[in-house]
Design an enzyme around this catalytic site. Sequence first.
Site, short mmCIF file in Angstrom:
data_model
loop_
_atom_site.label_atom_id
_atom_site.label_comp_id
_atom_site.label_asym_id
_atom_site.label_seq_id
_atom_site.Cartn_x
_atom_site.Cartn_y
_atom_site.Cartn_z
CG HIS A 1 -5.81 -1.41 8.70
ND1 HIS A 1 -5.76 -0.07 8.99
CD2 HIS A 1 -4.54 -1.87 8.90
CE1 HIS A 1 -4.52 0.25 9.33
NE2 HIS A 1 -3.77 -0.81 9.30
CD GLU B 1 -8.42 1.91 7.42
OE1 GLU B 1 -8.53 1.04 8.31
OE2 GLU B 1 -7.57 2.82 7.46
CG ASP C 1 -0.33 -0.37 2.51
OD1 ASP C 1 0.91 -0.53 2.56
OD2 ASP C 1 -1.06 -0.49 3.51
CG ASN D 1 -8.92 -0.39 11.69
OD1 ASN D 1 -7.97 -1.09 11.32
ND2 ASN D 1 -9.34 0.66 11.01
P1 PGA Z 1 2.15 -1.46 12.78
O1 PGA Z 1 1.08 -1.20 11.65
O2 PGA Z 1 2.98 -2.61 12.32
O3 PGA Z 1 2.94 -0.20 12.86
O4 PGA Z 1 1.38 -1.76 14.03
C1 PGA Z 1 0.32 -2.25 11.20
C2 PGA Z 1 -0.73 -1.76 10.25
O5 PGA Z 1 -1.35 -0.72 10.50
O6 PGA Z 1 -0.98 -2.44 9.25
#
Ligand code: PGA
Length: 242
Positions: free
Chosen positions: A137, A142, A67, A135
């Site tokens: 995702h 999302e 992404d 959340n």
């Molecule tokens: P993080 O992010 O590894 O910094 O917790 C994970 C994400 O939001 O996909």
Amino acid sequence: MKVEVVADYEALSERAAAFVLEKVVEQPELVLALPTGNTPIGMYKRLVKAHQEGRADFSRLWPFALDEYANVAPQDEHSFGFFLHRHFIDPVGLTNRFDHLQGNAPDLVTECARYEAAIAAKGGLDLAILGLGVNGHIAFNEPGTPFDSRTHVVSLADSTREANAGYFPDGFRIPNEGISMGIGTVLAAREILVIASGKSKAPIVERIINEEPTTDIPASALKAHPNVLLIVDEEAACVWKR
Ligand code: PGA
């Protein structure tokens, strides 16, 4: 979905790196999707070390970023492309084989179509490595994202923008939009590795494991895939009653 619980972040990074190394030995031309975020940094460090010590040959991989932020140029140090170049791609010599979404493309919808075609041209993803949002995702998909979605322009959730603001002490304003492989793009991968660490992920890890798949929890889509490994550390597993 197979779930493995390891002691802590170091053990998680070690296990994830070992998993990837094994796949690369099996299939040197692995087509893989790579995550950004804090969680994979330890894994990338170990992979880079393996390369530097001559224990791994990544030279034939085809890496794709999962992404990107919309309207952020790849050269911008806040971009996910920049992050991946720095933490993995450049140190292992994959600079010219790495494809990532161009956040500053003149037409993001066209860019999404280009990306899907580029992945398909390599024969599709062999391995998607995913982090997990608080959340639920995966990539920038999302809650509410259809499970059959393909690479698309997304609106970022406030929780995602707040969490990601923490990566940038310079006050970089997180864009409202991103571009992301869709859930369908990820599900089309032959194998999927998900890594989650820390207490903040514990409630969503419990829900993913115990609830039926629902678009309210994007990562729950993975339960329909035949070949998924979720590695969590003890803190991320602390709400899930084993
Ligand atoms: P993080 O992010 O590894 O910094 O917790 C994970 C994400 O939001 O996909």
